[in-house]
Design a protein around this motif. Structure first.
Motif, PDB file in Angstrom:
ATOM      1  N   ALA A  91      49.349  42.549  35.882  1.00  0.00           N
ATOM      2  CA  ALA A  91      48.711  41.419  36.555  1.00  0.00           C
ATOM      3  C   ALA A  91      47.208  41.628  36.711  1.00  0.00           C
ATOM      4  CB  ALA A  91      49.343  41.210  37.930  1.00  0.00           C
ATOM      5  N   ILE A  92      46.471  40.548  36.541  1.00  0.00           N
ATOM      6  CA  ILE A  92      45.020  40.573  36.737  1.00  0.00           C
ATOM      7  C   ILE A  92      44.748  40.407  38.225  1.00  0.00           C
ATOM      8  CG2 ILE A  92      42.833  39.401  36.258  1.00  0.00           C
ATOM      9  CD1 ILE A  92      44.125  38.502  33.576  1.00  0.00           C
ATOM     10  N   VAL A  93      44.030  41.370  38.794  1.00  0.00           N
ATOM     11  CA  VAL A  93      43.691  41.339  40.217  1.00  0.00           C
ATOM     12  C   VAL A  93      42.319  40.704  40.421  1.00  0.00           C
ATOM     13  CG1 VAL A  93      43.354  42.753  42.284  1.00  0.00           C
ATOM     14  CG2 VAL A  93      45.097  43.389  40.614  1.00  0.00           C
ATOM     15  N   TYR A  94      41.360  41.091  39.582  1.00  0.00           N
ATOM     16  CA  TYR A  94      40.009  40.529  39.625  1.00  0.00           C
ATOM     17  C   TYR A  94      39.562  40.236  38.204  1.00  0.00           C
ATOM     18  CZ  TYR A  94      39.796  42.603  44.311  1.00  0.00           C
ATOM     19  OH  TYR A  94      40.050  42.958  45.602  1.00  0.00           O
ATOM     20  N   GLU A  95      38.725  39.213  38.072  1.00  0.00           N
ATOM     21  CA  GLU A  95      38.155  38.859  36.780  1.00  0.00           C
ATOM     22  C   GLU A  95      36.730  38.408  37.027  1.00  0.00           C
ATOM     23  OE1 GLU A  95      40.348  36.708  33.485  1.00  0.00           O
ATOM     24  OE2 GLU A  95      39.122  35.099  34.331  1.00  0.00           O
ATOM     25  N   ALA A  96      35.816  38.826  36.131  1.00  0.00           N
ATOM     26  CA  ALA A  96      34.409  38.474  36.313  1.00  0.00           C
ATOM     27  C   ALA A  96      33.691  38.451  34.964  1.00  0.00           C
ATOM     28  CB  ALA A  96      33.738  39.481  37.244  1.00  0.00           C
ATOM     29  N   ALA A  97      32.579  37.760  34.934  1.00  0.00           N
ATOM     30  CA  ALA A  97      31.793  37.652  33.707  1.00  0.00           C
ATOM     31  C   ALA A  97      30.805  38.807  33.547  1.00  0.00           C
ATOM     32  CB  ALA A  97      31.033  36.327  33.695  1.00  0.00           C
ATOM     33  N   SER A  98      30.511  39.530  34.625  1.00  0.00           N
ATOM     34  CA  SER A  98      29.540  40.626  34.562  1.00  0.00           C
ATOM     35  C   SER A  98      29.999  41.765  35.459  1.00  0.00           C
ATOM     36  CB  SER A  98      28.157  40.154  35.018  1.00  0.00           C
ATOM     37  OG  SER A  98      28.176  39.902  36.412  1.00  0.00           O
ATOM     38  N   LEU A  99      29.413  42.925  35.241  1.00  0.00           N
ATOM     39  CA  LEU A  99      29.744  44.085  36.069  1.00  0.00           C
ATOM     40  C   LEU A  99      29.362  43.828  37.521  1.00  0.00           C
ATOM     41  CD1 LEU A  99      30.853  46.948  36.230  1.00  0.00           C
ATOM     42  CD2 LEU A  99      28.562  47.786  35.648  1.00  0.00           C
ATOM     43  N   ASP A 100      28.192  43.243  37.750  1.00  0.00           N
ATOM     44  CA  ASP A 100      27.772  42.960  39.129  1.00  0.00           C
ATOM     45  C   ASP A 100      28.724  41.990  39.820  1.00  0.00           C
ATOM     46  OD1 ASP A 100      25.596  44.679  39.073  1.00  0.00           O
ATOM     47  OD2 ASP A 100      24.205  43.125  38.399  1.00  0.00           O
ATOM     48  N   GLU A 101      29.189  40.985  39.097  1.00  0.00           N
ATOM     49  CA  GLU A 101      30.137  40.030  39.681  1.00  0.00           C
ATOM     50  C   GLU A 101      31.471  40.719  39.994  1.00  0.00           C
ATOM     51  OE1 GLU A 101      32.598  36.009  38.424  1.00  0.00           O
ATOM     52  OE2 GLU A 101      30.774  36.499  37.305  1.00  0.00           O
ATOM     53  N   LEU A 102      31.927  41.567  39.081  1.00  0.00           N
ATOM     54  CA  LEU A 102      33.176  42.287  39.325  1.00  0.00           C
ATOM     55  C   LEU A 102      33.043  43.185  40.554  1.00  0.00           C
ATOM     56  CD1 LEU A 102      36.065  42.887  38.329  1.00  0.00           C
ATOM     57  CD2 LEU A 102      35.083  44.854  37.119  1.00  0.00           C
ATOM     58  N   ILE A 103      31.938  43.882  40.654  1.00  0.00           N
ATOM     59  CA  ILE A 103      31.713  44.761  41.806  1.00  0.00           C
ATOM     60  C   ILE A 103      31.690  43.951  43.095  1.00  0.00           C
ATOM     61  CG2 ILE A 103      29.963  46.217  42.920  1.00  0.00           C
ATOM     62  CD1 ILE A 103      29.490  47.409  40.071  1.00  0.00           C
ATOM     63  N   ALA A 104      31.074  42.787  43.084  1.00  0.00           N
ATOM     64  CA  ALA A 104      31.057  41.933  44.278  1.00  0.00           C
ATOM     65  C   ALA A 104      32.474  41.540  44.680  1.00  0.00           C
ATOM     66  CB  ALA A 104      30.202  40.694  44.039  1.00  0.00           C
ATOM     67  N   ARG A 105      33.322  41.229  43.711  1.00  0.00           N
ATOM     68  CA  ARG A 105      34.716  40.870  44.015  1.00  0.00           C
ATOM     69  C   ARG A 105      35.484  42.068  44.590  1.00  0.00           C
ATOM     70  NH1 ARG A 105      36.157  35.847  41.727  1.00  0.00           N
ATOM     71  NH2 ARG A 105      34.542  35.088  40.332  1.00  0.00           N
ATOM     72  N   ILE A 106      35.261  43.234  43.988  1.00  0.00           N
ATOM     73  CA  ILE A 106      35.915  44.445  44.488  1.00  0.00           C
ATOM     74  C   ILE A 106      35.451  44.744  45.910  1.00  0.00           C
ATOM     75  CG2 ILE A 106      36.052  46.958  44.194  1.00  0.00           C
ATOM     76  CD1 ILE A 106      35.957  46.383  41.117  1.00  0.00           C
ATOM     77  N   GLU A 107      34.152  44.648  46.140  1.00  0.00           N
ATOM     78  CA  GLU A 107      33.611  44.941  47.476  1.00  0.00           C
ATOM     79  C   GLU A 107      34.142  43.974  48.527  1.00  0.00           C
ATOM     80  OE1 GLU A 107      29.399  45.060  46.563  1.00  0.00           O
ATOM     81  OE2 GLU A 107      29.446  47.257  46.522  1.00  0.00           O
ATOM     82  N   ALA A 108      34.463  42.761  48.148  1.00  0.00           N
ATOM     83  CA  ALA A 108      34.967  41.773  49.099  1.00  0.00           C
ATOM     84  C   ALA A 108      36.469  41.910  49.356  1.00  0.00           C
ATOM     85  CB  ALA A 108      34.658  40.360  48.597  1.00  0.00           C
ATOM     86  N   GLY A 109      37.161  42.667  48.508  1.00  0.00           N
ATOM     87  CA  GLY A 109      38.612  42.746  48.598  1.00  0.00           C
ATOM     88  C   GLY A 109      39.120  43.967  49.339  1.00  0.00           C
ATOM     89  N   PRO A 110      40.442  44.101  49.396  1.00  0.00           N
ATOM     90  CA  PRO A 110      41.058  45.233  50.093  1.00  0.00           C
ATOM     91  C   PRO A 110      40.851  46.533  49.334  1.00  0.00           C
ATOM     92  CG  PRO A 110      42.726  43.966  48.933  1.00  0.00           C
ATOM     93  CD  PRO A 110      41.429  43.209  48.784  1.00  0.00           C
ATOM     94  N   TRP A 111      40.944  47.632  50.063  1.00  0.00           N
ATOM     95  CA  TRP A 111      40.795  48.965  49.456  1.00  0.00           C
ATOM     96  C   TRP A 111      41.710  49.939  50.125  1.00  0.00           C
ATOM     97  CZ3 TRP A 111      38.665  50.081  45.039  1.00  0.00           C
ATOM     98  CH2 TRP A 111      38.481  51.419  44.705  1.00  0.00           C
ATOM     99  N   PRO A 112      42.383  50.823  49.401  1.00  0.00           N
ATOM    100  CA  PRO A 112      42.529  50.816  47.943  1.00  0.00           C
ATOM    101  C   PRO A 112      43.454  49.705  47.495  1.00  0.00           C
ATOM    102  CG  PRO A 112      43.874  52.571  48.857  1.00  0.00           C
ATOM    103  CD  PRO A 112      43.120  51.949  50.002  1.00  0.00           C
ATOM    104  N   LEU A 113      43.440  49.422  46.210  1.00  0.00           N
ATOM    105  CA  LEU A 113      44.321  48.389  45.658  1.00  0.00           C
ATOM    106  C   LEU A 113      45.736  48.855  45.729  1.00  0.00           C
ATOM    107  CD1 LEU A 113      42.337  47.150  42.555  1.00  0.00           C
ATOM    108  CD2 LEU A 113      42.558  46.056  44.746  1.00  0.00           C
TER     109      LEU A 113
END
Length: 104
Positions: free
Chosen positions: A82-104
């Motif tokens: 399953a796709i958890v996050y998807e982004a067009a750029s590394l910075d966008e992906l990092i922003a999504r990761i930073e906004a989400g739960p941790w650890p996955l």
């Protein structure tokens, strides 16, 4: 191999920035003590996907080596779930990761 120490989200982001290659050639895992997800480049998008272990691979490894541990699952798994996050750029992906739960 013992489980690895947990990474903070900031430590993971730093490792991702250091490891990522624009051609998608680097495999970057993430998760808790054993990686459960991988960052991949597919169809021009960066994705965080769940690692999936094919049963046949696990069975073959066990037959050949006589043991099977969580780190073997991590080594043999592929980020095809399953796709958890998807982004067009590394910075966008990092922003999504930073906004989400941790650890996955």
């Amino acid at each position: 191999m013992a489980p690895r120490a947990l990474e903070t989200k900031a430590e993971f982001v730093q490792r991702l920035r250091r490891s990522w290659r624009a051609d998608g050639g680097a495999r970057v895992g993430l998760g808790a003590h054993h990686w459960t997800h991988g960052v991949v480049l597919e169809e021009g998008k960066l994705r965080v996907r769940r690692l999936v272990l094919e049963r046949a691979k696990a069975d073959a490894y066990l037959k050949e080596h006589g043991l099977f541990m969580p780190e073997h699952a991590e080594q043999l798994s592929e980020p095809t779930g399953a796709i958890v996050y998807e982004a067009a750029s590394l910075d966008e992906l990092i922003a999504r990761i930073e906004a989400g739960p941790w650890p996955l």
